[in-house]
Design a protein around this motif. Structure first.
Motif, mmCIF file in Angstrom:
data_model
loop_
_atom_site.group_PDB
_atom_site.id
_atom_site.type_symbol
_atom_site.label_atom_id
_atom_site.label_comp_id
_atom_site.label_asym_id
_atom_site.label_seq_id
_atom_site.Cartn_x
_atom_site.Cartn_y
_atom_site.Cartn_z
ATOM 1 N N GLY A 42 51.868 42.281 34.449
ATOM 2 C CA GLY A 42 52.786 43.169 35.480
ATOM 3 C C GLY A 42 54.163 42.579 35.889
ATOM 4 O O GLY A 42 54.280 41.395 35.669
ATOM 5 N N TYR A 43 54.949 43.322 35.945
ATOM 6 C CA TYR A 43 56.476 42.974 36.250
ATOM 7 C C TYR A 43 56.991 44.016 37.536
ATOM 8 O O TYR A 43 56.783 45.068 37.201
ATOM 9 C CB TYR A 43 57.385 43.056 35.300
ATOM 10 C CG TYR A 43 58.872 42.843 35.644
ATOM 11 C CD1 TYR A 43 59.366 41.508 35.815
ATOM 12 C CD2 TYR A 43 59.662 43.762 36.031
ATOM 13 C CE1 TYR A 43 60.555 41.358 36.173
ATOM 14 C CE2 TYR A 43 61.041 43.702 36.120
ATOM 15 C CZ TYR A 43 61.239 42.391 36.461
ATOM 16 O OH TYR A 43 62.850 42.185 36.766
ATOM 17 N N GLY A 44 57.392 43.203 38.585
ATOM 18 C CA GLY A 44 57.831 44.161 39.685
ATOM 19 C C GLY A 44 59.114 43.310 40.142
ATOM 20 O O GLY A 44 59.623 42.365 40.017
ATOM 21 N N VAL A 45 59.889 44.147 40.773
ATOM 22 C CA VAL A 45 61.238 43.831 41.560
ATOM 23 C C VAL A 45 61.423 44.438 42.833
ATOM 24 O O VAL A 45 61.021 45.502 43.200
ATOM 25 C CB VAL A 45 62.424 44.174 40.519
ATOM 26 C CG1 VAL A 45 62.676 45.534 40.258
ATOM 27 C CG2 VAL A 45 63.567 43.411 40.906
ATOM 28 N N PHE A 46 61.937 43.575 43.877
ATOM 29 C CA PHE A 46 62.159 44.121 45.270
ATOM 30 C C PHE A 46 63.623 44.538 45.188
ATOM 31 O O PHE A 46 64.549 44.205 45.156
ATOM 32 C CB PHE A 46 62.265 42.969 46.162
ATOM 33 C CG PHE A 46 60.616 42.595 46.386
ATOM 34 C CD1 PHE A 46 60.054 43.138 47.683
ATOM 35 C CD2 PHE A 46 59.872 41.721 45.787
ATOM 36 C CE1 PHE A 46 58.696 42.867 47.879
ATOM 37 C CE2 PHE A 46 58.780 41.520 46.078
ATOM 38 C CZ PHE A 46 57.934 42.057 47.153
ATOM 39 N N LEU A 47 63.534 46.190 45.360
ATOM 40 C CA LEU A 47 65.016 46.604 45.527
ATOM 41 C C LEU A 47 65.584 46.444 46.833
ATOM 42 O O LEU A 47 66.884 46.658 47.018
ATOM 43 C CB LEU A 47 64.754 48.360 45.251
ATOM 44 C CG LEU A 47 63.908 48.689 44.096
ATOM 45 C CD1 LEU A 47 63.964 50.287 44.123
ATOM 46 C CD2 LEU A 47 64.958 48.399 42.816
ATOM 47 N N SER A 48 64.712 46.180 47.744
ATOM 48 C CA SER A 48 65.195 45.744 49.243
ATOM 49 C C SER A 48 63.927 44.741 49.681
ATOM 50 O O SER A 48 63.214 44.561 49.233
ATOM 51 C CB SER A 48 65.418 46.859 50.045
ATOM 52 O OG SER A 48 64.196 47.554 50.329
ATOM 53 N N ASP A 49 64.478 44.076 51.089
ATOM 54 C CA ASP A 49 63.433 43.302 51.603
ATOM 55 C C ASP A 49 62.058 44.108 51.762
ATOM 56 O O ASP A 49 61.149 43.358 52.032
ATOM 57 C CB ASP A 49 63.987 42.902 52.810
ATOM 58 C CG ASP A 49 65.333 41.953 52.722
ATOM 59 O OD1 ASP A 49 65.370 41.580 51.369
ATOM 60 O OD2 ASP A 49 65.934 41.761 53.614
ATOM 61 N N HIS A 50 61.943 45.356 51.842
ATOM 62 C CA HIS A 50 60.675 45.994 52.201
ATOM 63 C C HIS A 50 60.366 47.127 51.036
ATOM 64 O O HIS A 50 59.259 47.817 51.239
ATOM 65 C CB HIS A 50 61.011 46.716 53.380
ATOM 66 C CG HIS A 50 61.287 45.803 54.614
ATOM 67 N ND1 HIS A 50 60.511 44.851 55.082
ATOM 68 C CD2 HIS A 50 62.310 45.843 55.488
ATOM 69 C CE1 HIS A 50 61.097 44.162 55.910
ATOM 70 N NE2 HIS A 50 62.318 44.715 56.200
ATOM 71 N N ASP A 51 60.973 46.975 50.003
ATOM 72 C CA ASP A 51 60.660 47.847 48.751
ATOM 73 C C ASP A 51 60.487 47.399 47.566
ATOM 74 O O ASP A 51 61.436 46.616 47.094
ATOM 75 C CB ASP A 51 61.583 48.965 48.690
ATOM 76 C CG ASP A 51 61.633 50.063 50.017
ATOM 77 O OD1 ASP A 51 60.889 50.894 50.242
ATOM 78 O OD2 ASP A 51 62.760 49.818 50.871
#
Length: 214
Positions: free
Chosen positions: A55-64
């Motif tokens: 899996g790969y993920g990225v935080f678009l903001s501090d809460h998303d």
């Protein structure tokens, strides 16, 4: 004998706390199951499953956070009859992926509630052989589409560790399958489709994920 080795959702964050904007995350998962059983003068059973995920993920903001996950698995199930006839052999393989979204709500210091959704696809195929007289075979191809909503708690204990608890999930799935059965000289083809909606909560399904952050 039963051996289960599971490494679930180990998350690698490239900087600081996981909930910071711009952070990326990698996740690896491995699940291995081996079962060997011997019946009393009837048969022996050997069952093996392997599943892997990336899996790969990225935080678009501090809460998303948005992410994606790729999955692959295979299964082998063999029953050996101790008599002159009987027994079966099943081989299966599956692959798929999903897209996920999570929004984090601060509760207390590093304790967060999260809610989000996911959408996924899984393609699987299996082949079964039954060693009777006459022998028969069954081949099946299945496609599964799913959408769902999830909610739970995340506790960022330190810069290195976090704990995620899945409390609630709502999933809708649509499955279409094509099956071919050969029994001696007789061949039969069949198609089916199934729509299913399920909910799982704290009482009947409690799921944990442990994260390693750095």
């Amino acid at each position: 004998m039963k051996l289960i080795l599971t490494l679930v959702a180990i998350l690698f964050s490239l900087n600081g706390y996981a909930q910071k904007k711009g952070n990326s995350a990698l996740g690896l998962g491995v699940s291995i199951t081996n079962v060997n059983a011997e019946g009393v003068s009837v048969s022996t059973v050997e069952y093996k499953t392997r599943s892997y995920s990336f899996g790969y993920g990225v935080f678009l903001s501090d809460h998303d956070k948005i992410g994606m996950e790729l999955r692959y698995g295979n299964t082998k199930d063999e029953i050996k009859s101790l008599s002159d006839s009987g027994g079966s052999l099943l081989d299966g393989e599956s692959y798929g992926g999903s897209l996920t979204y999570q929004h984090f709500y601060p509760l207390l210091k590093r304790l967060y509630a999260y809610a989000g959704g996911n959408a996924g696809y899984t393609h699987s195929k299996s082949s079964a052989t039954y060693f009777y007289d006459p022998p028969s075979t069954e081949n099946e191809i299945e496609k599964l589409y799913s959408v769902g909503a999830v909610g739970g708690l995340s506790w960022f204990m330190s810069k290195s560790f976090a704990l995620e608890l899945n409390i609630f999930s709502l999933n809708a799935t649509y499955t279409s399958s094509l099956r071919e059965t050969t029994d001696g000289d007789f061949i039969r083809n069949s198609k089916s489709s199934v729509f299913n909606m399920t909910t799982q909560g704290l009482i009947n399904s409690l799921g944990f994920k442990i994260f390693l952050l750095f």
